[in-house]
Design a protein around this motif. Structure first.
Motif, PDB file in Angstrom:
ATOM      1  N   PHE A 175       0.867  -1.167   0.000  1.00  0.00           N
ATOM      2  CA  PHE A 175       0.000   0.000   0.000  1.00  0.00           C
ATOM      3  C   PHE A 175       0.904   1.217   0.000  1.00  0.00           C
ATOM      4  CE2 PHE A 175      -2.290   3.424   2.172  1.00  0.00           C
ATOM      5  CZ  PHE A 175      -3.438   3.478   1.411  1.00  0.00           C
ATOM      6  N   LYS A 176       0.838   1.966  -1.087  1.00  0.00           N
ATOM      7  CA  LYS A 176       1.707   3.123  -1.251  1.00  0.00           C
ATOM      8  C   LYS A 176       3.178   2.748  -1.048  1.00  0.00           C
ATOM      9  CE  LYS A 176      -1.306   6.759  -1.411  1.00  0.00           C
ATOM     10  NZ  LYS A 176      -0.950   7.159  -2.760  1.00  0.00           N
ATOM     11  N   GLY A 177       3.531   1.574  -1.507  1.00  0.00           N
ATOM     12  CA  GLY A 177       4.929   1.155  -1.440  1.00  0.00           C
ATOM     13  C   GLY A 177       5.341   0.523  -0.124  1.00  0.00           C
ATOM     14  N   ILE A 178       4.453   0.593   0.882  1.00  0.00           N
ATOM     15  CA  ILE A 178       4.789  -0.004   2.168  1.00  0.00           C
ATOM     16  C   ILE A 178       4.279  -1.450   2.194  1.00  0.00           C
ATOM     17  CG2 ILE A 178       4.564   0.243   4.670  1.00  0.00           C
ATOM     18  CD1 ILE A 178       3.393   3.154   3.868  1.00  0.00           C
ATOM     19  N   PRO A 179       5.140  -2.410   2.507  1.00  0.00           N
ATOM     20  CA  PRO A 179       4.697  -3.809   2.558  1.00  0.00           C
ATOM     21  C   PRO A 179       3.577  -3.991   3.591  1.00  0.00           C
ATOM     22  CG  PRO A 179       7.094  -3.646   2.762  1.00  0.00           C
ATOM     23  CD  PRO A 179       6.559  -2.261   2.846  1.00  0.00           C
TER      24      PRO A 179
ATOM     25  N   ALA B 134      -9.503  11.308   1.607  1.00  0.00           N
ATOM     26  CA  ALA B 134      -9.268  10.927   3.000  1.00  0.00           C
ATOM     27  C   ALA B 134      -8.079  11.708   3.545  1.00  0.00           C
ATOM     28  CB  ALA B 134      -9.011   9.438   3.106  1.00  0.00           C
ATOM     29  N   HIS B 135      -7.124  11.910   2.678  1.00  0.00           N
ATOM     30  CA  HIS B 135      -5.910  12.627   3.039  1.00  0.00           C
ATOM     31  C   HIS B 135      -6.222  13.987   3.664  1.00  0.00           C
ATOM     32  CE1 HIS B 135      -2.192  14.898   2.497  1.00  0.00           C
ATOM     33  NE2 HIS B 135      -1.559  13.743   2.389  1.00  0.00           N
ATOM     34  N   SER B 136      -7.042  14.757   2.989  1.00  0.00           N
ATOM     35  CA  SER B 136      -7.332  16.115   3.471  1.00  0.00           C
ATOM     36  C   SER B 136      -8.077  16.081   4.798  1.00  0.00           C
ATOM     37  CB  SER B 136      -8.140  16.875   2.418  1.00  0.00           C
ATOM     38  OG  SER B 136      -9.358  16.213   2.161  1.00  0.00           O
ATOM     39  N   THR B 137      -8.968  15.116   4.944  1.00  0.00           N
ATOM     40  CA  THR B 137      -9.717  15.002   6.197  1.00  0.00           C
ATOM     41  C   THR B 137      -8.763  14.751   7.368  1.00  0.00           C
ATOM     42  OG1 THR B 137     -11.618  14.122   5.012  1.00  0.00           O
ATOM     43  CG2 THR B 137     -11.553  13.740   7.386  1.00  0.00           C
ATOM     44  N   TYR B 138      -7.809  13.877   7.151  1.00  0.00           N
ATOM     45  CA  TYR B 138      -6.852  13.571   8.220  1.00  0.00           C
ATOM     46  C   TYR B 138      -5.921  14.731   8.496  1.00  0.00           C
ATOM     47  CZ  TYR B 138      -8.429   8.948   8.958  1.00  0.00           C
ATOM     48  OH  TYR B 138      -9.202   7.893   9.311  1.00  0.00           O
ATOM     49  N   LEU B 155      -2.746   6.714   8.119  1.00  0.00           N
ATOM     50  CA  LEU B 155      -3.817   6.829   9.111  1.00  0.00           C
ATOM     51  C   LEU B 155      -5.176   6.556   8.469  1.00  0.00           C
ATOM     52  CD1 LEU B 155      -2.583  10.038  10.951  1.00  0.00           C
ATOM     53  CD2 LEU B 155      -2.257   7.652  11.612  1.00  0.00           C
ATOM     54  N   SER B 156      -5.377   7.134   7.308  1.00  0.00           N
ATOM     55  CA  SER B 156      -6.673   6.965   6.651  1.00  0.00           C
ATOM     56  C   SER B 156      -6.885   5.514   6.255  1.00  0.00           C
ATOM     57  CB  SER B 156      -6.762   7.864   5.423  1.00  0.00           C
ATOM     58  OG  SER B 156      -5.909   7.398   4.402  1.00  0.00           O
ATOM     59  N   LEU B 157      -5.782   4.823   6.022  1.00  0.00           N
ATOM     60  CA  LEU B 157      -5.890   3.414   5.647  1.00  0.00           C
ATOM     61  C   LEU B 157      -6.669   2.627   6.691  1.00  0.00           C
ATOM     62  CD1 LEU B 157      -5.116   1.060   3.808  1.00  0.00           C
ATOM     63  CD2 LEU B 157      -3.000   0.839   5.109  1.00  0.00           C
ATOM     64  N   VAL B 158      -6.448   2.949   7.967  1.00  0.00           N
ATOM     65  CA  VAL B 158      -7.123   2.207   9.025  1.00  0.00           C
ATOM     66  C   VAL B 158      -8.633   2.273   8.866  1.00  0.00           C
ATOM     67  CG1 VAL B 158      -7.406   1.911  11.508  1.00  0.00           C
ATOM     68  CG2 VAL B 158      -5.221   2.693  10.608  1.00  0.00           C
ATOM     69  N   VAL B 159      -9.131   3.484   8.686  1.00  0.00           N
ATOM     70  CA  VAL B 159     -10.589   3.633   8.579  1.00  0.00           C
ATOM     71  C   VAL B 159     -11.125   3.096   7.256  1.00  0.00           C
ATOM     72  CG1 VAL B 159     -12.487   5.274   8.460  1.00  0.00           C
ATOM     73  CG2 VAL B 159     -10.704   5.565  10.156  1.00  0.00           C
ATOM     74  N   PHE B 160     -10.451   3.440   6.162  1.00  0.00           N
ATOM     75  CA  PHE B 160     -10.958   2.971   4.875  1.00  0.00           C
ATOM     76  C   PHE B 160     -10.894   1.462   4.769  1.00  0.00           C
ATOM     77  CE2 PHE B 160     -10.908   7.244   2.892  1.00  0.00           C
ATOM     78  CZ  PHE B 160     -12.195   7.166   2.420  1.00  0.00           C
ATOM     79  N   ALA B 161      -9.827   0.916   5.288  1.00  0.00           N
ATOM     80  CA  ALA B 161      -9.707  -0.543   5.268  1.00  0.00           C
ATOM     81  C   ALA B 161     -10.836  -1.151   6.077  1.00  0.00           C
ATOM     82  CB  ALA B 161      -8.361  -0.965   5.833  1.00  0.00           C
ATOM     83  N   ALA B 162     -11.108  -0.592   7.222  1.00  0.00           N
ATOM     84  CA  ALA B 162     -12.180  -1.124   8.063  1.00  0.00           C
ATOM     85  C   ALA B 162     -13.526  -1.054   7.340  1.00  0.00           C
ATOM     86  CB  ALA B 162     -12.246  -0.368   9.381  1.00  0.00           C
TER      87      ALA B 162
END
Lengths: 198, 198
Positions: A175-179, B134-138, B155-162
């Motif tokens: 995800f965005k280059g991070i494993p 999501a970026h701007s919101t965070y 950070l946004s990954l946590v919520v979007f992934a969920a």
DNA sequence: ACCTGAACACCGTTCAAGT
DNA sequence: ACCTGAACACCGTTCAAGT
């Protein structure tokens, strides 16, 4: 045991079909699975699969079912580990992520099958059985006072949902280059903070 | 504007094909989309689609691309709302969940297309553009001191992934009988606690 | 019981030809 | 430019028949 295999021309056709289908699934996606092609590979006539699977969907469902069974075993092993909540949850989610990375197309097929309006009861049960391992991990965390009280199903949903979403949002293991492997720990850390009693 | 439509037999074939394909997608899944069937519905020969899409995959990719574009608009509207971090994040995730509930098959197609090894660059870009909201919101949450510092993407990954996982783990809009709508608030609450500075 | 071959009604894709 | 019809090589599924 099972049903005594008395081969006529093949002998283990059902097994062989499932195995070949899974190979095709992982290499080229569900779309590339063709009953005629599988039959050709196995050297039987193209109508032979009919003896074992009512139609193509039945074969795909059988594939999904076996997927959930293996998934259940993997999660069960992880859930049986000892340790505090964090380490147990980490093991459980890593088992999840490992399965997803190893069998992406299968996992996709599993969820698609489960979501069909006419999904076989067996499939739904197998799915529940696999996710039930999260239940025990949360219950233990609650018993130890490391997790807020509440329905363990709903608590486990947060983490499992995040992991499932992580797979979907990522592209070829990153995800965005991070494993993903690295992100798993980070996400669990954040989520545990949200589940900790204050 | 666009390209002046000079109809020969149809006139808006490309648009009509995409519209009809999406209808088929949502009603019966991607498997049920057939170029010949679409052509029949629209009253053109079965080779006409070829003028607008190199092959069936190209049509599916075009469908996915439009999906990401609409998705981006929906998220963009939500991200533009004012308020504190929690209310903005709630709006954003509800936009996500609403889209997923309204167009489940399309969302599925979108991610499958994005994950293909030969996914067109356009598709990846459209996907990034959508999630950028999501970026701007965070970032705003961080500026207000309501969110721990760190890469907003992660950070946004946590919520979007969920949220994404919530859709996948649920069955017809519910998880264990609880409507997703209800779970969204609960999950966000938990996650925000994990992202809050201590 | 288990497998086969022919047949049917579909596909996606290609190509020479029409307007 | 845009669309067509015939042709090709595939599908899944059905069915009467073989061992």
């Amino acid at each position: 045991m099972k049903e005594s295999p008395r081969p006529y021309h093949h002998g283990h056709l059902r097994e062989a079909l499932l195995k070949a289908a899974e190979k095709a699934l992982e290499s080229g996606g569900a779309q590339t699975i063709s009953l005629r092609e599988l039959s050709r590979e196995l050297g039987v006539s193209h109508t032979s699969p009919r003896r074992h699977f009512a139609d193509k969907q039945a074969l795909l469902d059988a594939l999904a079912l076996r997927g959930f069974e293996r998934f259940e075993i993997a999660l069960g092993r992880a859930a049986a580990a000892s340790g505090d909540f964090k380490s147990r949850l980490t093991k459980l989610t890593r088992a999840y992520v490992n399965f997803a990375l190893k069998h992406p197309a299968l996992l996709s097929l599993m969820f698609e099958a489960k979501h069909r309006v006419d999904a076989p009861r067996e499939l739904l049960e197998a799915s529940e059985k696999a996710f039930a391992h999260a239940h025990s991990t949360y219950a233990a965390g609650q018993a130890a006072g490391e997790v807020i009280p509440g329905d363990p199903w709903r608590l486990s949903l947060v983490v499992f949902a995040a992991m499932q979403g992580l797979m979907v949002l990522s592209t070829n293991g990153k995800f965005k280059g991070i494993p993903l492997d690295h992100l798993v720990g980070e996400i669990i850390e954040r989520i545990i903070l949200g589940l900790r009693p204050r």
